[in-house]
Design an enzyme around this catalytic site. Structure first.
Site, PDB file in Angstrom:
ATOM      1  N   ASP A  33       0.837  -1.200   0.000  1.00  0.00           N
ATOM      2  CA  ASP A  33       0.000   0.000   0.000  1.00  0.00           C
ATOM      3  C   ASP A  33       0.876   1.255   0.000  1.00  0.00           C
ATOM      4  O   ASP A  33       1.826   1.357   0.785  1.00  0.00           O
ATOM      5  CB  ASP A  33      -0.902   0.042   1.222  1.00  0.00           C
ATOM      6  CG  ASP A  33      -1.908  -1.089   1.240  1.00  0.00           C
ATOM      7  OD1 ASP A  33      -2.193  -1.637   0.167  1.00  0.00           O
ATOM      8  OD2 ASP A  33      -2.400  -1.424   2.339  1.00  0.00           O
ATOM      9  N   ASP A  84      -0.374  -3.360  -4.510  1.00  0.00           N
ATOM     10  CA  ASP A  84      -1.689  -3.505  -3.884  1.00  0.00           C
ATOM     11  C   ASP A  84      -2.415  -2.175  -3.964  1.00  0.00           C
ATOM     12  O   ASP A  84      -2.407  -1.509  -4.994  1.00  0.00           O
ATOM     13  CB  ASP A  84      -1.539  -4.011  -2.455  1.00  0.00           C
ATOM     14  CG  ASP A  84      -2.845  -4.602  -1.919  1.00  0.00           C
ATOM     15  OD1 ASP A  84      -3.815  -4.711  -2.681  1.00  0.00           O
ATOM     16  OD2 ASP A  84      -2.905  -4.941  -0.725  1.00  0.00           O
ATOM     17  N   ASP A 111      -5.485   2.668   1.554  1.00  0.00           N
ATOM     18  CA  ASP A 111      -6.298   1.660   2.224  1.00  0.00           C
ATOM     19  C   ASP A 111      -6.581   2.019   3.676  1.00  0.00           C
ATOM     20  O   ASP A 111      -5.702   2.530   4.391  1.00  0.00           O
ATOM     21  CB  ASP A 111      -5.596   0.299   2.191  1.00  0.00           C
ATOM     22  CG  ASP A 111      -5.795  -0.404   0.853  1.00  0.00           C
ATOM     23  OD1 ASP A 111      -6.321   0.224  -0.078  1.00  0.00           O
ATOM     24  OD2 ASP A 111      -5.411  -1.584   0.746  1.00  0.00           O
ATOM     25  N   ARG A 163     -11.800  -0.206  -7.329  1.00  0.00           N
ATOM     26  CA  ARG A 163     -11.680   0.325  -5.972  1.00  0.00           C
ATOM     27  C   ARG A 163     -11.355   1.821  -5.971  1.00  0.00           C
ATOM     28  O   ARG A 163     -10.276   2.249  -5.565  1.00  0.00           O
ATOM     29  CB  ARG A 163     -10.623  -0.437  -5.164  1.00  0.00           C
ATOM     30  CG  ARG A 163     -10.910  -1.921  -5.045  1.00  0.00           C
ATOM     31  CD  ARG A 163      -9.899  -2.615  -4.137  1.00  0.00           C
ATOM     32  NE  ARG A 163     -10.196  -4.054  -4.029  1.00  0.00           N
ATOM     33  CZ  ARG A 163      -9.527  -4.901  -3.244  1.00  0.00           C
ATOM     34  NH1 ARG A 163      -8.547  -4.456  -2.486  1.00  0.00           N
ATOM     35  NH2 ARG A 163      -9.857  -6.177  -3.214  1.00  0.00           N
TER      36      ARG A 163
END
Length: 516
Positions: free
Chosen positions: A156, A185, A189, A238
């Protein structure tokens, strides 16, 4: 708040090998937090504390570890490239760091801001864990991997997890060079009880995953979060993924979303206003699950957007999106028209854009002051004066009586309401040595004094504090000790005592408030 005097700040800088500056924390983080980061006591980062400059990751860790406590405010101005080679673990009583990642763990009241020629975190992620009141501004984080070499932060760019609250990320550029198969990734997040976050004026691009709120369909205690004036470009999915969380998503520019966009699922709710979606697929809905989410839509533009047919695990909002819920927003904000969002975002989003913002007029402006690599000063100063509480009780009506109360935590057997009940025999304590307690009203109330009255026999005397405007997060005063605290008369609906240091577990019997 525990402030560093000139000599102490110089000593701190010498100890950790960085440059002390005459720029205050408030100046470094230009403007103020927006969106949900303004709630729950607000987000002010290191405002009012010492300011130091760092050119390596090790120096960032050393600045955190050399503070008097894990909650002592600090602004770290970063310039240059931060990478694995210059980011080592540093130990100290006020930090918990690790090599190969910028670790903001079990800390509070910190600002990290890029200055000068810029701050680039190259293949190195920023990890925020068990922390609060953090600002990250004007930085680039790129090519963080969870597999391959080198790895950092689980892949992340910026990751928040495990009881994190009040984080504002602003004017950042977060980018990857591919998806999960290439070792990357998420770019942004939030999971495991991460709350009151805002991402503003930032760029997220060239990634398989923009970011998520909730790591699984059982991780539903996250949010609320605000996303505004961001550019999402060349992202597979996302943007964000919302699992059970509430999000306010406005004035963002979505360009080339390849598979799906805003994915509200498992009870997630999104208020989606005045965004511009271009050359993208399935930009809003519930995807890859049969656990639905909901959305409220208004003022968006869908330009060359394609939509999939509905299926058992696919529920796109289009081709003619309509609202399926109503989301209440507790803060004020001003919308730019969706038609000008591409232009506004192009001028304001990302690191190195001068921290430009928009006031809803579709014309970006530059707030002052902007962060600069100010000439080192051997005797730095702090921006916030330190008032000394007095023992004299203010005259007039105690406005706390009949008001409401809330806070950040409460120890067993104590209550927020105990600070407004007029009794010195009951009290509130946080879970630990620091915490926030607030008095709130249903309408704006003018306050210029508070009286912090500790319970008889308190074993944890308050050693440092801040008084915050609970509506905006602005610091009204800071200092040490209990008693009467005066500040400029302010009209607000909520005033917060932020205890940033104590000799044990503090006991506040009454938080009295007065107009004058």
């Amino acid at each position: 708040m525990q402030l560093l005097a000139a000599g102490a700040a110089t000593a701190l800088a010498a100890t950790i090998g960085v440059t002390a500056l005459a720029v205050s924390g408030a100046q470094a983080a230009t403007g103020g937090a927006t969106g949900f980061a303004t709630q729950n006591g607000g987000t002010t980062g290191g405002a009012g504390g010492a300011t130091v400059k760092a050119t390596t990751g090790t120096q960032i860790h050393a600045a955190l570890c050399s503070r008097a406590s894990a909650s002592t405010p600090i602004t770290i101005q970063v310039e240059g490239t931060i990478n694995h080679a210059n980011t080592a673990k540093v130990s100290g009583s006020s930090c918990s760091t690790a090599a190969g990642v910028i670790e903001l763990k079990q800390i509070s009241n910190v600002t990290i801001v890029g200055v000068g020629s810029g701050a680039v975190f190259d293949q190195l992620g920023i990890h925020i864990r068990e922390s609060s009141n953090v600002i990250i501004q004007n930085v680039t984080v790129k090519n963080v991997k969870k597999s391959g070499s080198p790895t950092s932060n689980g892949g992340d760019a910026i990751g928040m997890e495990s009881d994190v609250h009040n984080v504002w990320v602003d004017h950042a550029t977060l980018e990857a060079s591919g998806g999960e198969s290439e070792g990357f990734d998420g770019l942004f997040d939030m999971k495991a009880n991460t709350k009151y976050v805002t991402l503003s004026y930032s760029i997220l691009r060239n990634s398989g995953r923009g970011g998520l709120v909730g790591s699984s369909d059982s991780d539903l205690q996250n949010g609320p979060v605000t996303f505004h004036h961001n550019l999402y470009q060349n992202i597979d999915s996302r943007t964000p993924l919302l699992r059970g969380a509430t999000a306010h998503i406005y004035d963002n520019y979505y360009l080339n979303l390849n598979e799906s966009g805003i994915n509200a699922r498992a009870g997630g709710k999104a208020k989606v206003e005045n965004n511009y979606f271009k050359s993208s697929k399935d930009v809003l809905g519930t995807f890859y699950t049969d656990l639905p989410g909901t959305w409220q839509v208004a003022g968006n533009i869908f330009d060359s957007v394609t939509w999939s047919p509905k299926g058992t695990d696919t529920n796109p909002a289009g081709p003619n999106p309509t609202s399926t819920t109503t989301v209440s927003i507790p803060y004020s904000y001003t919308l730019d028209a969706a038609s000008c969002v591409p232009s506004v975002v192009a001028q304001t989003a990302g690191a190195g854009t001068g921290l430009k913002v928009s006031d809803g007029s579709c014309t970006p402006t530059t707030p002052t002051p902007t962060p600069t690599s100010t000439t080192p000063n051997p005797t730095p100063t702090t921006a916030t004066p330190t008032p000394t509480p007095t023992a004299t009780t203010p005259t007039g009506t105690n406005l706390s009586l009949g008001a409401g109360a809330d806070g950040s935590s409460k120890a067993s057997g104590t209550s927020y309401g105990n600070v407004i009940d007029g009794s010195l025999t009951s009290y509130w304590s946080p879970n630990g040595s620091t915490g926030q307690i607030s008095v709130k009203w249903s309408s704006a109330t003018s306050v210029s004094k508070i009286n912090v009255r500790e319970a008889s026999g308190a074993v944890g005397a308050i050693t440092s504090w801040r008084v915050l405007n609970g509506d905006t997060g602005a610091v009204l005063a800071s200092g040490s000790g209990a008693g009467v605290i005066s500040f400029s008369a302010t009209s607000l609906k909520k005033v917060t005592l932020d205890i940033t240091g104590s000799s044990g577990t503090p006991r506040v019997a009454e938080l009295e408030t007065y107009a004058k």
